[in-house]
Design an enzyme around this catalytic site. Structure first.
Site, PDB file in Angstrom:
ATOM      1  CG  ASP A 157      -2.304   0.665   0.837  1.00  0.00           C
ATOM      2  OD1 ASP A 157      -2.264   1.866   0.480  1.00  0.00           O
ATOM      3  OD2 ASP A 157      -3.356   0.016   0.916  1.00  0.00           O
TER       4      ASP A 157
ATOM      5  CG  HIS B 128      -0.705   1.251  -3.428  1.00  0.00           C
ATOM      6  ND1 HIS B 128      -2.003   1.021  -3.038  1.00  0.00           N
ATOM      7  CD2 HIS B 128      -0.255   0.068  -3.907  1.00  0.00           C
ATOM      8  CE1 HIS B 128      -2.322  -0.251  -3.271  1.00  0.00           C
ATOM      9  NE2 HIS B 128      -1.280  -0.841  -3.792  1.00  0.00           N
TER      10      HIS B 128
END
Length: 401
Positions: free
Chosen positions: A221, A244
């Site tokens: 993430d 991310h």
């Protein structure tokens, strides 16, 4: 005189006999809790007894030792304490117990604390595999943050390895201030087909004067997420793998609210196998959402290594294109700079290297310079929407997201 000394000695022995038993070995301002030696024994009470005995001293987790964290580890009572971790703190994988807990390591309302390893061998293991597997079949499963700093100030976390957080690794929140994370290694690696979802390296905000320096993060993430209320945050010399990205947001999700992120400086980042290297995530407008203010944010000297986008602004986060067309984001972006971004993107969107979809109902004070990032083949293409003519790169239409 001898009889007086003897009486004092006897009184001391009697007093000591009246004290409750403790699993703490204390010497001067250093306290070493005694480990229970088994995963079935919760070592948190022993460590918390050590904090109570040495509130401004050093609590030592010795080399080659394992302490089992089977319940919430509160730093309550710490007043300038130091937790020196040279061994292993291993979290229990009891998913029922952890369901709904805010955090595993809870540093709330503390002024002055240091958590570090002098050797770099100290490990805090979130033991998150069972949590990831359970979440894969039950998205309502409410996993805790591994280590959060909430409403605290003057905290240093240094030279430690954190692994396999069940959810977010680190959170600085609750208007915490003067927080430093130095030389930290974070890694979340699944042994099953279920990915380590939502394992943000850091969620920052609301918090101010936060520093992250010399970090390496492997996760699934955001590497660092600058959340609502993040102010004066500096990130330097960071490597992010599989993330991310270094992300502002997401912002504007709550109806009627204005989320603000400001005074963010990132310098020296290597972004490998990321969905994006850097970017901003904004919810659209309308009655279902709020808005955002993002100002004075800089990413400088970012190296892209097989990441899908080098830079991305999403102003339709969490909704589809038709919703966003009728209720565009009204976010205000000002003094946003990307200075020096190089390397090569992944093939997924090639030859597109950036996707900059600025808020149609807001403003887009964004400037890019020193952009040399390339696709794996062909000429780099930057997709734009609602961007200023002074953006600094040549745009093609078609930005989305």
């Amino acid at each position: 005189m001898h009889s007086v000394n003897a009486l004092l000695l006897l009184a001391g022995i009697a007093g000591a006999a009246m004290l409750p038993p403790t699993r703490v070995v204390e010497r001067a301002a250093t306290c070493t809790p005694v480990a229970g030696g088994s995963g079935s024994i919760d070592d948190v009470p022993a460590i918390q007894s050590a904090i109570a005995a040495c509130p401004s001293g050093t609590i030592v987790i010795p080399p080659s030792s394992t302490y089992y964290i089977n319940s919430v580890f509160s730093f309550k009572g710490c007043a300038g304490c130091t937790l020196q971790v040279e061994g292993l703190l291993k979290v229990a994988s009891d998913t029922d117990y952890w369901n709904g807990k805010d955090a595993i390591f809870d540093m709330s309302g503390i002024t002055g604390a240091t958590v570090y390893s002098s050797t770099g061998a100290g490990v805090i293991d979130g033991n998150g595999q069972d949590a990831w597997d359970r979440f894969a079949t039950d998205s309502s499963y409410d996993r805790p943050t591994l280590f959060w700093i909430n409403g605290s100030k003057n905290v240093v976390v240094q030279n430690l390895r954190f692994k396999n957080a069940p959810n977010v690794f680190h959170s600085a929140r609750g208007d915490s201030s003067n927080i430093r994370y130095l030389d930290i290694n974070l890694s979340a690696t699944s042994k099953s087909a279920n990915l380590p979802k939502n394992t943000d390296g850091w969620d920052i905000g609301p918090a101010s004067y936060v520093t992250i320096a010399g970090a390496k993060v492997t996760n699934d993430d955001d590497c660092v997420a600058f959340k609502p209320g993040a102010n004066y945050v500096t990130v330097t010399d960071i490597t992010c793998i599989g993330s991310h990205g270094l992300s502002v947001g997401s912002l504007g999700s709550k109806a009627g609210a204005t989320d603000t992120v400001q005074n963010i400086y990132v310098k020296g980042a290597t972004m490998t196998n990321s969905t994006k290297a850097a970017g901003i995530k904004l919810y659209p407008g309308g009655s279902a959402h709020g808005t955002a203010v993002v100002r004075n944010v800089t990413w400088e000297n970012v190296v892209v290594d097989n990441s899908e986008y080098a830079f991305q602004i999403q102003s339709c986060y969490g909704e589809d294109a038709s919703y966003c067309a009728s209720s565009p984001s009204t976010a205000q972006l000002s003094d946003i700079y990307v200075k020096g971004i190089s390397g090569t993107t992944a093939s997924k969107y090639s030859p597109t290297t950036m996707n900059i979809n600025c808020p149609a109902g807001g403003s887009c004070g964004v400037t890019l310079s020193g952009v040399t990032v390339k696709p794996p083949s062909g000429s780099a293409k930057v997709l734009c929407a609602n961007t200023p003519s002074s953006l600094g790169v040549t745009c093609s239409s078609g930005a989305s997201g």
